[in-house]
Scaffold this motif. Structure first.
Motif, PDB file in Angstrom:
ATOM      1  N   ALA A  83       0.835  -1.115  -0.052  1.00 50.35           N
ATOM      2  CA  ALA A  83      -0.006   0.100  -0.005  1.00 50.35           C
ATOM      3  C   ALA A  83       0.802   1.300  -0.035  1.00 50.35           C
ATOM      4  CB  ALA A  83      -0.875   0.005   1.158  1.00 50.35           C
ATOM      5  N   ASP A  84       2.079   1.104   0.898  1.00 44.59           N
ATOM      6  CA  ASP A  84       2.873   2.406   0.969  1.00 44.59           C
ATOM      7  C   ASP A  84       3.478   2.606  -0.760  1.00 44.59           C
ATOM      8  OD1 ASP A  84       4.969   4.081   1.647  1.00 44.59           O
ATOM      9  OD2 ASP A  84       6.067   2.511   2.395  1.00 44.59           O
ATOM     10  N   GLY A  85       3.298   3.857  -0.917  1.00 47.05           N
ATOM     11  CA  GLY A  85       3.764   4.347  -2.392  1.00 47.05           C
ATOM     12  C   GLY A  85       2.803   4.191  -3.330  1.00 47.05           C
ATOM     13  N   SER A  86       1.682   3.771  -2.976  1.00 46.34           N
ATOM     14  CA  SER A  86       0.474   3.955  -4.063  1.00 46.34           C
ATOM     15  C   SER A  86       0.223   5.462  -4.498  1.00 46.34           C
ATOM     16  CB  SER A  86      -0.619   3.296  -3.435  1.00 46.34           C
ATOM     17  OG  SER A  86      -0.340   1.928  -3.096  1.00 46.34           O
ATOM     18  N   THR A  87      -0.336   5.439  -5.730  1.00 46.22           N
ATOM     19  CA  THR A  87      -0.822   6.663  -6.290  1.00 46.22           C
ATOM     20  C   THR A  87      -2.239   7.176  -5.690  1.00 46.22           C
ATOM     21  OG1 THR A  87      -1.953   5.868  -8.102  1.00 46.22           O
ATOM     22  CG2 THR A  87       0.488   6.527  -8.412  1.00 46.22           C
ATOM     23  N   GLN A 128       8.241 -10.872   0.226  1.00 44.87           N
ATOM     24  CA  GLN A 128       7.396 -10.008   0.860  1.00 44.87           C
ATOM     25  C   GLN A 128       5.969 -10.123   0.090  1.00 44.87           C
ATOM     26  OE1 GLN A 128       8.770  -5.853   1.556  1.00 44.87           O
ATOM     27  NE2 GLN A 128      10.589  -6.693   0.888  1.00 44.87           N
ATOM     28  N   LEU A 129       5.941 -10.222  -1.328  1.00 48.46           N
ATOM     29  CA  LEU A 129       4.963 -10.166  -2.117  1.00 48.46           C
ATOM     30  C   LEU A 129       4.149 -11.504  -1.785  1.00 48.46           C
ATOM     31  CD1 LEU A 129       5.870  -8.470  -5.230  1.00 48.46           C
ATOM     32  CD2 LEU A 129       4.370  -7.597  -3.494  1.00 48.46           C
ATOM     33  N   ARG A 186      15.081  -5.437   4.828  1.00 46.90           N
ATOM     34  CA  ARG A 186      13.975  -5.606   3.758  1.00 46.90           C
ATOM     35  C   ARG A 186      14.222  -4.655   2.486  1.00 46.90           C
ATOM     36  NH1 ARG A 186       9.384  -3.411   2.499  1.00 46.90           N
ATOM     37  NH2 ARG A 186       9.828  -1.368   3.417  1.00 46.90           N
ATOM     38  N   GLN A 187      13.850  -5.523   1.567  1.00 47.83           N
ATOM     39  CA  GLN A 187      14.327  -4.794   0.039  1.00 47.83           C
ATOM     40  C   GLN A 187      12.744  -3.921  -0.246  1.00 47.83           C
ATOM     41  OE1 GLN A 187      14.894  -7.480  -3.171  1.00 47.83           O
ATOM     42  NE2 GLN A 187      16.079  -5.963  -4.313  1.00 47.83           N
ATOM     43  N   HIS A 188      13.173  -2.823  -0.739  1.00 52.21           N
ATOM     44  CA  HIS A 188      11.781  -2.048  -0.970  1.00 52.21           C
ATOM     45  C   HIS A 188      11.263  -2.808  -2.324  1.00 52.21           C
ATOM     46  CE1 HIS A 188      12.065   2.227   0.733  1.00 52.21           C
ATOM     47  NE2 HIS A 188      12.585   1.222   1.647  1.00 52.21           N
ATOM     48  N   LEU A 189       9.804  -2.519  -2.382  1.00 51.89           N
ATOM     49  CA  LEU A 189       9.131  -3.061  -3.783  1.00 51.89           C
ATOM     50  C   LEU A 189       9.198  -1.924  -4.512  1.00 51.89           C
ATOM     51  CD1 LEU A 189       5.899  -4.315  -1.838  1.00 51.89           C
ATOM     52  CD2 LEU A 189       7.748  -5.673  -2.332  1.00 51.89           C
ATOM     53  N   PRO A 190       9.192  -2.470  -5.934  1.00 54.90           N
ATOM     54  CA  PRO A 190       9.278  -1.390  -6.850  1.00 54.90           C
ATOM     55  C   PRO A 190       8.749  -0.192  -6.859  1.00 54.90           C
ATOM     56  CG  PRO A 190       9.218  -3.481  -8.016  1.00 54.90           C
ATOM     57  CD  PRO A 190       8.823  -3.811  -6.394  1.00 54.90           C
ATOM     58  N   GLN A 191       7.267  -0.205  -6.320  1.00 52.43           N
ATOM     59  CA  GLN A 191       6.525   1.259  -6.223  1.00 52.43           C
ATOM     60  C   GLN A 191       6.746   1.731  -4.987  1.00 52.43           C
ATOM     61  OE1 GLN A 191       5.215  -2.125  -5.569  1.00 52.43           O
ATOM     62  NE2 GLN A 191       3.614  -2.045  -4.373  1.00 52.43           N
ATOM     63  N   ASP A 212      17.507   1.032  -6.066  1.00 50.91           N
ATOM     64  CA  ASP A 212      17.371  -0.172  -5.457  1.00 50.91           C
ATOM     65  C   ASP A 212      17.319   0.279  -3.872  1.00 50.91           C
ATOM     66  OD1 ASP A 212      16.947  -2.718  -4.557  1.00 50.91           O
ATOM     67  OD2 ASP A 212      19.310  -3.275  -4.681  1.00 50.91           O
ATOM     68  N   CYS A 213      16.747  -0.272  -3.072  1.00 49.11           N
ATOM     69  CA  CYS A 213      16.721   0.099  -1.660  1.00 49.11           C
ATOM     70  C   CYS A 213      16.416  -0.903  -0.734  1.00 49.11           C
ATOM     71  CB  CYS A 213      15.760   1.457  -1.350  1.00 49.11           C
ATOM     72  SG  CYS A 213      15.916   2.213   0.342  1.00 49.11           S
ATOM     73  N   TRP A 214      17.400  -1.084   0.545  1.00 47.79           N
ATOM     74  CA  TRP A 214      17.129  -2.059   1.485  1.00 47.79           C
ATOM     75  C   TRP A 214      16.783  -1.106   2.758  1.00 47.79           C
ATOM     76  CZ3 TRP A 214      17.063  -7.412   1.269  1.00 47.79           C
ATOM     77  CH2 TRP A 214      17.164  -7.819  -0.014  1.00 47.79           C
ATOM     78  N   ASP A 215      15.804  -1.450   3.655  1.00 45.59           N
ATOM     79  CA  ASP A 215      15.779  -1.101   4.737  1.00 45.59           C
ATOM     80  C   ASP A 215      16.129  -1.797   5.963  1.00 45.59           C
ATOM     81  OD1 ASP A 215      14.310   1.531   4.040  1.00 45.59           O
ATOM     82  OD2 ASP A 215      12.362   0.703   4.424  1.00 45.59           O
ATOM     83  N   CYS A 216      16.852  -1.123   7.007  1.00 46.81           N
ATOM     84  CA  CYS A 216      17.062  -2.252   8.263  1.00 46.81           C
ATOM     85  C   CYS A 216      15.913  -1.592   8.812  1.00 46.81           C
ATOM     86  CB  CYS A 216      18.399  -1.919   8.722  1.00 46.81           C
ATOM     87  SG  CYS A 216      18.606  -2.559  10.197  1.00 46.81           S
ATOM     88  N   ASP A 217      15.064  -2.864   9.315  1.00 44.83           N
ATOM     89  CA  ASP A 217      13.827  -2.770  10.130  1.00 44.83           C
ATOM     90  C   ASP A 217      14.355  -3.525  11.512  1.00 44.83           C
ATOM     91  OD1 ASP A 217      12.364  -2.010   7.986  1.00 44.83           O
ATOM     92  OD2 ASP A 217      11.341  -3.652   7.490  1.00 44.83           O
ATOM     93  N   CYS A 218      13.682  -2.576  12.536  1.00 44.51           N
ATOM     94  CA  CYS A 218      13.810  -3.183  13.972  1.00 44.51           C
ATOM     95  C   CYS A 218      12.524  -3.670  14.179  1.00 44.51           C
ATOM     96  CB  CYS A 218      14.443  -2.143  14.751  1.00 44.51           C
ATOM     97  SG  CYS A 218      14.840  -2.175  16.236  1.00 44.51           S
ATOM     98  N   LEU A 219      12.538  -4.596  15.039  1.00 52.70           N
ATOM     99  CA  LEU A 219      11.220  -5.241  15.807  1.00 52.70           C
ATOM    100  C   LEU A 219      11.043  -4.434  16.998  1.00 52.70           C
ATOM    101  CD1 LEU A 219       8.769  -6.910  15.226  1.00 52.70           C
ATOM    102  CD2 LEU A 219       9.864  -8.580  16.481  1.00 52.70           C
TER     103      LEU A 219
END
Lengths: 617, 617
Positions: B129-133, B264-265, B314-319, B327-334
């Motif tokens: 959902a994040d990044g939708s138009t 993720q998908l 976590r790799q970003h989805l294309p959108q 290309d982008c990877w986030d470092c996520d923390c729980l």
């Protein structure tokens, strides 16, 4: 090339400080620090934290740059944080009025034939133009015949508020400003600070950005639109006893140059050298807390390497005081552009906490114990609530509070009415109530009081880090006698950005890994280190290190491969010693932290005959 | 009381982090750090500088918060740095659309009876959902029946720009924004950075504030309107060779959790644990430079004391990719509020330097040497200037440049005209010129080329310091088993704000000066120290030190007066050893810098039987 031009060349070329947004043509009053400048700036701030926050156990806070309008309305900044501006009536250019007048006066004073009394008169105006109202400025412009730099007449002077305004929230409906000083964030947190510190006196501090939409930015890093501040708010009770400072004795015997308001109005530019204890006993400094911080400021500026002969503390003239200050001393530094304020020390009295307490309704008092408990006579009146609640209904509380608050004449009036058995009329802004004698009870006597709640008094030392940085660059800049093209910054090691360059004598596969190993050892001891493995001659590389003020170079050569020894070369003396490799990191860490002096190292280790390449370019 | 509530209580009560402008009712999305928070934050930043800037010899810059509009038009932020917003059509409240949809989906997914295929479908929507138009969001709102939190219908979605706008100068005529990221300041200084570093690859870095007018700030320090960033821009040539990293081998054998876009998908929440060398060889990571920084990020977060089992990349989805990223990877923390991005690692390709070079006209290329010189065929045409200057006059230069720039088909056309002895028509947007055969000369052959000028490729690791700080607070927070009211932060000593409390066992005139002397000795070694001379029992004072995560306490007692020994008490084990006074500062400095472990100290010195007061409150 003049020393000033040479300095500015080095600052740009060696990436100390550069105009911001240079590739887009720049924006006046905005500068960026490059790596050579950032290293210095970070070290200045670390030393500041150590000198003030650690030593005085201050509470450091970090508050937001965005500040809601209501906070700055209370503090007085929305109404009064403004400079007087004039416009060139022909081309519309804007100027800070006091600066135009000062420039005009400085030109007049260059005339050596000026009569002595006229010189005194003009000097007096020069020293007091800052802080004038638009009306006073208008009169000065008329009297002195001031024109714009293009020679055109000037508009009437008017106030221009220096704060940047924006708005917050998705509906953009909350007006906010960028903070014009970091102090307000501290006042917002006073209550939490007091809970943490538990009692007065205590100090809070903040390091952070501040923003001022200067009318005419100038002099490089001196008058800019965005700058870094270090501020302390020291909260104390404002009684003579509360303004004493337990550590004043540690600075009492410091001798500093103090330029009083009186001396300035007499046209003097230099102050008197005085012991702080003397300044206190003569009343020039009002109390020990001002004296203590003045001394600590002096010691800090000395520690970072400013030339103390080019420092003076100047008292503000009454009309120059900011709206919140009751007394203020600037620490001015002598630079190529003249005397420049780099630190301010203001006695803000209880102004700030008082206005914020009134506007927010928050209790910003602190309970102060008296040295001895006091016996206090009391004489009060109270509403008999059980009788009155049904009569006054929802107004009972306000009436009860008003009755309890009656003192002096008004209490006497009430007593008189009761004694005459007449009703007393209690007046409010919007209505009044009849108080019958049966509604009230009196009590009086004597009680033991241990202290009282007061709004603390604030002493504020405030440091402009960009200005201190620039002063340091000017004061430590030197040109080698041997070669007018070779410049150095004589930073004390604690302040220098890069503290050590490691240089493999030749660029080859044998020396480079050894040099890298020394870098790692130095970094483990927190010594900021870079390698310079370029093919340049060693003398050229020393000169490059000197140019950015790096105090030490470690050279790895063929002897290092044989017996694990390296040379350490010092910047100011250009002397070299040979030391065992396994002691190198340890020695340099001690030198950089100021635990050893270079002199001590020179006496201990074998001195190397300075390589003739040193003077080669 | 839940652990989360207890943590939030401690954060407020012990002055780690508090709402900004609290006494005026606060402003959502703005927080202040108190002394306990500032100490941590400063240490995180110091360690970051040491880990990244020192080790990789990055060039640190410090740029302004105010950024002129034209810079952010070029960078794409004015047009595209926006979130999709919706309004509650009844009460006008504003929401970030993707967050509303995510919340709606999370509720639906709580239903355990949801069919498996529906669960997969909804998870897919949730993850993307994040990044939708606005158009996509509108469709999702319709399809899923999303309402406002008050249950009202929502407006059509629209873009809301997240930058704060203001204006600069006395006439307020220059539009500026508060920077939404520190990166742009670095790009502004790229040219000077390249001159300083002399060659690719090199990295520049910045530590500083950034500002985003978030639509719905939430989760305390997680989504705020003003925050501290540490960003690196690593400039390299974008060829496969240029994207190799000489130090990749130092991280190749690290095993980290990588969650690919594909996984993720497919609805997965946890990634696969993988060696970085493996991620590279399978193509999941595109090149060594991404792998190197990913490994360095992991090592940094581990060093400061985050629980690595609660970290994933976590790799970003294309959108989801920002407009500048390839290309982008986030470092996520729980965290208690779920997986939260704390570091981003973006491959920005040559986007930024390209747009700024085009808009400003500045040459932002770097000359890159080929591994081997190349022989290149050339075939060019040039204008015979001496013949043409009098004919084309002021247009001679543009014509000469256009002719020299002809390639391929257009060059072939010109050659054909010349061979036919016909005029060639050179077209410009605004006019055209006839070029006669005698005006031009051709040359061709082969030449040695050593390299070429390219616009560098940028890899950007970007750290949100506020989020890292909050993650650290959650990961290190513990409740003592013995007493559910006793909480501690298990900060590693390098990160802890106050590293040592010095406690005189009793408050009396004999022990206090001795305690002060130990404070001075510790401060000389840069160990942040406070004295706690309150009258509380020693166990109570230990508990207070634990509560803010101070790792060590030094207790001065009557034995100190006899034989100059003190006890050192460690926070996590609550063990104490007795050490000679003259070694205390040295031992503690080594413990705090990580040169000795507490285990080593315990083995060396006499252990003291834990005082029974330890457990008393």
């Amino acid at each position: 090339m003049s020393s000033e031009t040479l300095l500015n060349n080095v600052l740009l070329r060696r990436f100390f400080v550069v105009p911001a947004f240079e590739i887009y043509g720049g924006v006046s009053g905005l500068y960026d620090l490059g790596p050579s400048g950032v290293g210095l700036c970070n070290n200045l701030i670390s030393l500041w934290r150590r000198h003030f926050i650690e030593e005085d156990e201050l509470l450091e806070v970090s508050c937001t740059n965005l500040v809601p309008e209501k906070v700055l309305v209370s503090s007085g900044h929305v109404a009064r944080f403004a400079d007087v501006m004039v416009k060139d009536t022909t081309n519309g250019e804007c100027f800070r009025a006091d600066k135009l007048i000062e420039r005009h006066l400085e030109k007049l004073l260059l005339n050596e034939k000026l009569p002595a009394d006229e010189r005194v008169r003009l000097t007096y105006i020069l020293n007091s133009a800052d802080g004038s109202t638009p009306e006073q400025i208008k009169q000065l412009i008329l009297d002195l015949g001031v024109l714009s730099p293009s020679g055109n007449p000037l508009s009437d002077p008017f106030y221009f508020n220096l704060m940047f305004q924006t708005s917050i929230g998705p509906a953009s409906n909350m007006k906010v400003y960028l903070r014009p000083e970091t102090a307000q964030g501290i006042f917002m947190n006073f209550k939490r600070g007091l809970e943490y510190a538990k009692r007065l006196p205590f100090g809070m501090a903040q390091v952070g950005s501040a923003f001022r939409n200067e009318i005419s930015p100038r002099n490089g890093l001196i008058r800019v639109r965005e700058f870094e501040q270090c501020e302390i708010e020291y909260f104390t009770d404002g009684t003579p006893n509360g303004l004493k400072h337990p550590r004043f004795s540690s600075v009492a015997k410091l001798c500093v140059e103090l330029l009083s308001a009186e001396d300035q109005l007499a046209g003097k530019e230099r102050g008197r050298n005085m012991l702080l204890s003397e300044a206190l006993s003569t009343g020039l400094l009002r109390h020990e807390t001002m004296g203590y911080f003045l001394g600590r400021i002096y010691l800090f500026l000395k520690e970072i390497g400013l030339d103390t002969r080019r420092l003076r503390f100047r008292q503000h003239l009454p009309q120059q005081l900011a709206h919140y200050a009751s007394d203020c001393w600037d620490c001015d530094c002598l630079l190529s552009c003249g005397w420049t304020e780099i630190v301010g020390l203001a006695d803000r009295s209880a102004y700030d906490l008082k206005v914020h307490s009134e506007a927010s309704g928050a209790d910003l008092t602190a309970f102060v114990h008296y040295p001895e408990p006091r016996q206090v006579e009391y004489d009060t009146c109270s509403l008999v609530k059980r009788a009155c609640a049904s009569i006054f209904k929802k107004d009972t509380v306000r009436i009860s509070e008003a009755i309890a608050g009656l003192q002096g004449d008004r209490l006497a009036e009430l007593k008189l009415s009761v004694s005459k058995n007449e009703p007393y009329v209690l007046e409010f802004d919007d209505c009044s109530f009849e108080i019958l004698p049966s509604y009230v009870e009196f009590s009086s006597g004597s009680k033991t009081v241990h202290g009282e709640s007061i709004i603390p008094h604030v002493i504020e030392p405030s440091f402009g880090i960009g200005r201190i940085l620039y002063s340091l660059l000017e004061h430590t800049f030197h040109i080698r006698e041997e070669d007018s093209q070779r410049t150095i910054f004589r930073f004390v090691p604690q302040v220098a950005g890069i503290k050590v360059f490691v240089l493999p004598l030749m660029s080859n596969d044998q020396l480079l890994p050894v040099a890298e190993r020394f870098c790692t050892l130095l970094r483990r001891r927190n010594v900021s280190t870079r390698i310079d493995s370029s093919a340049s001659l060693i003398g050229r590389r020393y000169a490059r290190a000197d140019e950015i003020g790096t105090p030490f170079c470690v050279t790895v050569d063929y002897e290092t491969l044989e017996n694990d020894s390296v040379t350490i070369r010092e910047r100011d003396t250009m002397m070299q010693v040979r030391v065992p490799g396994n002691q190198t990191a340890h020695i340099l860490a001690d030198l950089c932290e100021g635990r050893y002096s270079w002199e001590a190292i020179r006496r201990t280790y074998l001195q190397v005959v300075s390589d003739k390449t040193e003077t080669e370019q």
